[in-house]
Write a protein that holds these residues in place. Sequence first.
Motif, PDB file in Angstrom:
ATOM      1  N   GLU A  80       0.808  -1.085  -0.118  1.00  0.00           N
ATOM      2  CA  GLU A  80       0.083   0.070  -0.014  1.00  0.00           C
ATOM      3  C   GLU A  80       0.874   1.224   0.025  1.00  0.00           C
ATOM      4  O   GLU A  80       1.855   1.525   0.878  1.00  0.00           O
ATOM      5  CB  GLU A  80      -0.742  -0.033   1.258  1.00  0.00           C
ATOM      6  N   THR A  81       0.859   2.012  -1.095  1.00  0.00           N
ATOM      7  CA  THR A  81       1.569   3.214  -1.439  1.00  0.00           C
ATOM      8  C   THR A  81       0.708   4.502  -1.172  1.00  0.00           C
ATOM      9  O   THR A  81      -0.126   4.495  -1.843  1.00  0.00           O
ATOM     10  CB  THR A  81       2.303   3.071  -2.666  1.00  0.00           C
ATOM     11  N   THR A  82       1.060   5.442  -0.260  1.00  0.00           N
ATOM     12  CA  THR A  82       0.177   6.680  -0.231  1.00  0.00           C
ATOM     13  C   THR A  82       1.076   7.931  -0.221  1.00  0.00           C
ATOM     14  O   THR A  82       2.066   7.920   0.407  1.00  0.00           O
ATOM     15  CB  THR A  82      -0.530   6.651   1.310  1.00  0.00           C
ATOM     16  N   TYR A  83       0.641   8.634  -1.215  1.00  0.00           N
ATOM     17  CA  TYR A  83       1.241  10.013  -1.697  1.00  0.00           C
ATOM     18  C   TYR A  83       0.708  10.914  -0.301  1.00  0.00           C
ATOM     19  O   TYR A  83      -0.513  10.974  -0.134  1.00  0.00           O
ATOM     20  CB  TYR A  83       0.652  10.567  -2.982  1.00  0.00           C
ATOM     21  N   MET A  84       1.599  11.562   0.386  1.00  0.00           N
ATOM     22  CA  MET A  84       1.357  12.516   1.347  1.00  0.00           C
ATOM     23  C   MET A  84       1.664  13.865   0.835  1.00  0.00           C
ATOM     24  O   MET A  84       2.730  14.245   0.695  1.00  0.00           O
ATOM     25  CB  MET A  84       2.379  12.266   2.748  1.00  0.00           C
ATOM     26  N   PRO A  85       0.585  14.611   0.681  1.00  0.00           N
ATOM     27  CA  PRO A  85       0.794  16.034   0.079  1.00  0.00           C
ATOM     28  C   PRO A  85       1.557  16.964   1.022  1.00  0.00           C
ATOM     29  O   PRO A  85       1.255  16.867   2.147  1.00  0.00           O
ATOM     30  CB  PRO A  85      -0.662  16.554  -0.050  1.00  0.00           C
ATOM     31  N   CYS A  86       2.167  17.865   0.444  1.00  0.00           N
ATOM     32  CA  CYS A  86       3.018  18.894   1.271  1.00  0.00           C
ATOM     33  C   CYS A  86       3.287  19.933   0.260  1.00  0.00           C
ATOM     34  O   CYS A  86       3.324  19.942  -0.953  1.00  0.00           O
ATOM     35  CB  CYS A  86       4.375  18.241   1.856  1.00  0.00           C
ATOM     36  N   GLU A  87       3.653  21.148   0.954  1.00  0.00           N
ATOM     37  CA  GLU A  87       3.810  22.308   0.061  1.00  0.00           C
ATOM     38  C   GLU A  87       5.214  22.286  -0.408  1.00  0.00           C
ATOM     39  O   GLU A  87       5.417  22.922  -1.534  1.00  0.00           O
ATOM     40  CB  GLU A  87       3.579  23.594   0.975  1.00  0.00           C
ATOM     41  N   PRO A  88       6.250  22.123   0.217  1.00  0.00           N
ATOM     42  CA  PRO A  88       7.589  22.204  -0.231  1.00  0.00           C
ATOM     43  C   PRO A  88       7.851  21.272  -1.415  1.00  0.00           C
ATOM     44  O   PRO A  88       7.124  20.354  -1.878  1.00  0.00           O
ATOM     45  CB  PRO A  88       8.513  21.580   0.858  1.00  0.00           C
ATOM     46  N   ALA A  89       8.853  21.635  -2.110  1.00  0.00           N
ATOM     47  CA  ALA A  89       9.145  20.930  -3.341  1.00  0.00           C
ATOM     48  C   ALA A  89       9.800  19.579  -3.116  1.00  0.00           C
ATOM     49  O   ALA A  89      11.112  19.435  -3.030  1.00  0.00           O
ATOM     50  CB  ALA A  89      10.231  21.527  -4.405  1.00  0.00           C
ATOM     51  N   LYS A  90       8.970  18.425  -2.559  1.00  0.00           N
ATOM     52  CA  LYS A  90       9.443  17.232  -2.341  1.00  0.00           C
ATOM     53  C   LYS A  90       8.338  16.258  -2.321  1.00  0.00           C
ATOM     54  O   LYS A  90       7.259  16.670  -2.741  1.00  0.00           O
ATOM     55  CB  LYS A  90       9.926  17.304  -0.716  1.00  0.00           C
ATOM     56  N   ILE A  91       8.524  15.027  -2.244  1.00  0.00           N
ATOM     57  CA  ILE A  91       7.693  13.908  -2.708  1.00  0.00           C
ATOM     58  C   ILE A  91       7.654  12.954  -1.375  1.00  0.00           C
ATOM     59  O   ILE A  91       8.658  12.419  -1.228  1.00  0.00           O
ATOM     60  CB  ILE A  91       7.672  13.143  -3.893  1.00  0.00           C
ATOM     61  N   ILE A  92       6.735  12.931  -0.731  1.00  0.00           N
ATOM     62  CA  ILE A  92       6.574  11.970   0.500  1.00  0.00           C
ATOM     63  C   ILE A  92       5.682  10.741   0.187  1.00  0.00           C
ATOM     64  O   ILE A  92       4.618  11.053  -0.256  1.00  0.00           O
ATOM     65  CB  ILE A  92       6.114  12.687   1.728  1.00  0.00           C
ATOM     66  N   PHE A  93       6.320   9.540   0.570  1.00  0.00           N
ATOM     67  CA  PHE A  93       5.157   8.349   0.148  1.00  0.00           C
ATOM     68  C   PHE A  93       5.292   7.666   1.693  1.00  0.00           C
ATOM     69  O   PHE A  93       6.289   7.533   2.187  1.00  0.00           O
ATOM     70  CB  PHE A  93       5.512   7.292  -0.698  1.00  0.00           C
ATOM     71  N   ASN A  94       4.244   7.189   2.082  1.00  0.00           N
ATOM     72  CA  ASN A  94       4.107   6.395   3.156  1.00  0.00           C
ATOM     73  C   ASN A  94       3.900   4.996   2.667  1.00  0.00           C
ATOM     74  O   ASN A  94       2.972   4.864   1.733  1.00  0.00           O
ATOM     75  CB  ASN A  94       3.120   6.690   4.217  1.00  0.00           C
TER      76      ASN A  94
END
Length: 143
Positions: A80-94
């Motif tokens: 299960e891969t979840t994209y975690m929204p954020c404002e900075p220029a980065k990509i976070i997945f849980n």
Amino acid sequence: MQKNITETIEQDVRFSEVDSLGIVWHGHYLRYFEDGREAFGKKYNLGYLDFYSNGYVVPIVNVQCDYKRFLRYGDRILIETTYMPCEPAKIIFNYRLINAGTGETVVTGSTLQVFLSRDDLVLQLTNPDFFQDWKIKRGLIDL
């Protein structure tokens, strides 16, 4: 408006992923994270080639992995891969890896990726236009 989007895939634990005791070697869980990211990217048009064709690469700069249980050869795994929204220029997945047979959570974790320009590998401090548009299209940020 913060909304998470998730993709879940199912696959077998392969023989090449286990040690002599038949248990998945700890490093292969990071490979499962990669499988999840690729499936997410394919479904949501956010794959490595999408970044590359827009002039960026997105290396992983941080990985976190918490082992709760283990998998054995022959088990089926849900990734299960979840994209975690954020404002900075980065990509976070849980991530949550689940033994499909028992329903037990095996591993949880996350990855952090940053944007580098494809040609000179300069760190980008603002979101690239194509990524900002991607987030808007999916309702991940307010206009």
